[in-house]
Design a protein around this motif. Sequence first.
Motif, PDB file in Angstrom:
ATOM      1  N   TYR A  65       0.793  -1.231   0.000  1.00  0.00           N
ATOM      2  CA  TYR A  65       0.000   0.000   0.000  1.00  0.00           C
ATOM      3  C   TYR A  65       0.825   1.281   0.000  1.00  0.00           C
ATOM      4  N   GLY A  66       2.133   1.173   0.081  1.00  0.00           N
ATOM      5  CA  GLY A  66       2.958   2.368   0.161  1.00  0.00           C
ATOM      6  C   GLY A  66       2.828   3.020   1.524  1.00  0.00           C
ATOM      7  N   SER A  67       2.886   4.328   1.554  1.00  0.00           N
ATOM      8  CA  SER A  67       2.873   5.052   2.829  1.00  0.00           C
ATOM      9  C   SER A  67       1.508   5.027   3.517  1.00  0.00           C
ATOM     10  N   THR A  68       0.472   4.540   2.854  1.00  0.00           N
ATOM     11  CA  THR A  68      -0.863   4.486   3.464  1.00  0.00           C
ATOM     12  C   THR A  68      -1.152   3.131   4.103  1.00  0.00           C
ATOM     13  N   GLY A  69      -0.142   2.304   4.299  1.00  0.00           N
ATOM     14  CA  GLY A  69      -0.338   0.968   4.861  1.00  0.00           C
ATOM     15  C   GLY A  69      -1.030   0.965   6.208  1.00  0.00           C
ATOM     16  N   ALA A  70      -0.714   1.926   7.060  1.00  0.00           N
ATOM     17  CA  ALA A  70      -1.302   1.969   8.403  1.00  0.00           C
ATOM     18  C   ALA A  70      -2.807   2.212   8.355  1.00  0.00           C
ATOM     19  N   GLU A  71      -3.299   2.839   7.326  1.00  0.00           N
ATOM     20  CA  GLU A  71      -4.727   3.099   7.212  1.00  0.00           C
ATOM     21  C   GLU A  71      -5.525   1.833   6.921  1.00  0.00           C
ATOM     22  N   HIS A  72      -4.868   0.790   6.467  1.00  0.00           N
ATOM     23  CA  HIS A  72      -5.531  -0.466   6.125  1.00  0.00           C
ATOM     24  C   HIS A  72      -5.499  -1.469   7.271  1.00  0.00           C
ATOM     25  N   LEU A  73      -4.827  -1.131   8.359  1.00  0.00           N
ATOM     26  CA  LEU A  73      -4.569  -2.067   9.451  1.00  0.00           C
ATOM     27  C   LEU A  73      -5.371  -1.704  10.694  1.00  0.00           C
ATOM     28  N   ARG A  74      -5.919  -2.733  11.363  1.00  0.00           N
ATOM     29  CA  ARG A  74      -6.640  -2.533  12.618  1.00  0.00           C
ATOM     30  C   ARG A  74      -6.360  -3.730  13.526  1.00  0.00           C
ATOM     31  N   TRP A  75      -6.047  -3.440  14.777  1.00  0.00           N
ATOM     32  CA  TRP A  75      -5.802  -4.467  15.793  1.00  0.00           C
ATOM     33  C   TRP A  75      -6.950  -4.484  16.786  1.00  0.00           C
ATOM     34  N   GLU A  76      -7.295  -5.656  17.283  1.00  0.00           N
ATOM     35  CA  GLU A  76      -8.138  -5.808  18.459  1.00  0.00           C
ATOM     36  C   GLU A  76      -7.351  -6.646  19.453  1.00  0.00           C
ATOM     37  N   VAL A  77      -7.142  -6.096  20.630  1.00  0.00           N
ATOM     38  CA  VAL A  77      -6.379  -6.771  21.671  1.00  0.00           C
ATOM     39  C   VAL A  77      -7.191  -6.729  22.956  1.00  0.00           C
TER      40      VAL A  77
END
Length: 132
Positions: A65-77
């Motif tokens: 995704y390039g520099s927008t990779g973090a926008e595609h990621l979600r954690w549940e902990v």
Amino acid sequence: MWRGGNIGRTGHEHRITTWRLSLPRRVHESSRLVSIVNTRTQIPAAMPSNDHPRTMMNNELQLRYGSTGAEHLRWEVYSQGPPNNLTWSATIYIDDQNYGRASAPTRGAAQDTAAQQAYNHLRQERSTRSDL
């Protein structure tokens, strides 16, 4: 002699933090939601950063995704169980699809195992795309 105690703390308090809650989430009734975290997690000093599962997964996301990779990621902990014997569970979602889920006695171990699963899944998808 000073007789101090646990002033204002019970020893069982958890800090609850949330990030990017765009979708409804389910949590089992017997569990306590502790946090949903983003990709900017700290790396333990004992493990080289290039071999750390969360770093490898983030690098793989940047390839996709390039520099927008973090926008595609979600954690549940979250944790469940008695305070003296917690079991931590971590689930990682990429574009709202489950890419890894793990449980462990520590939060970091659960996140690392889930990140390793996500990394393996992303690598497999990348190799499948390159074979076409």
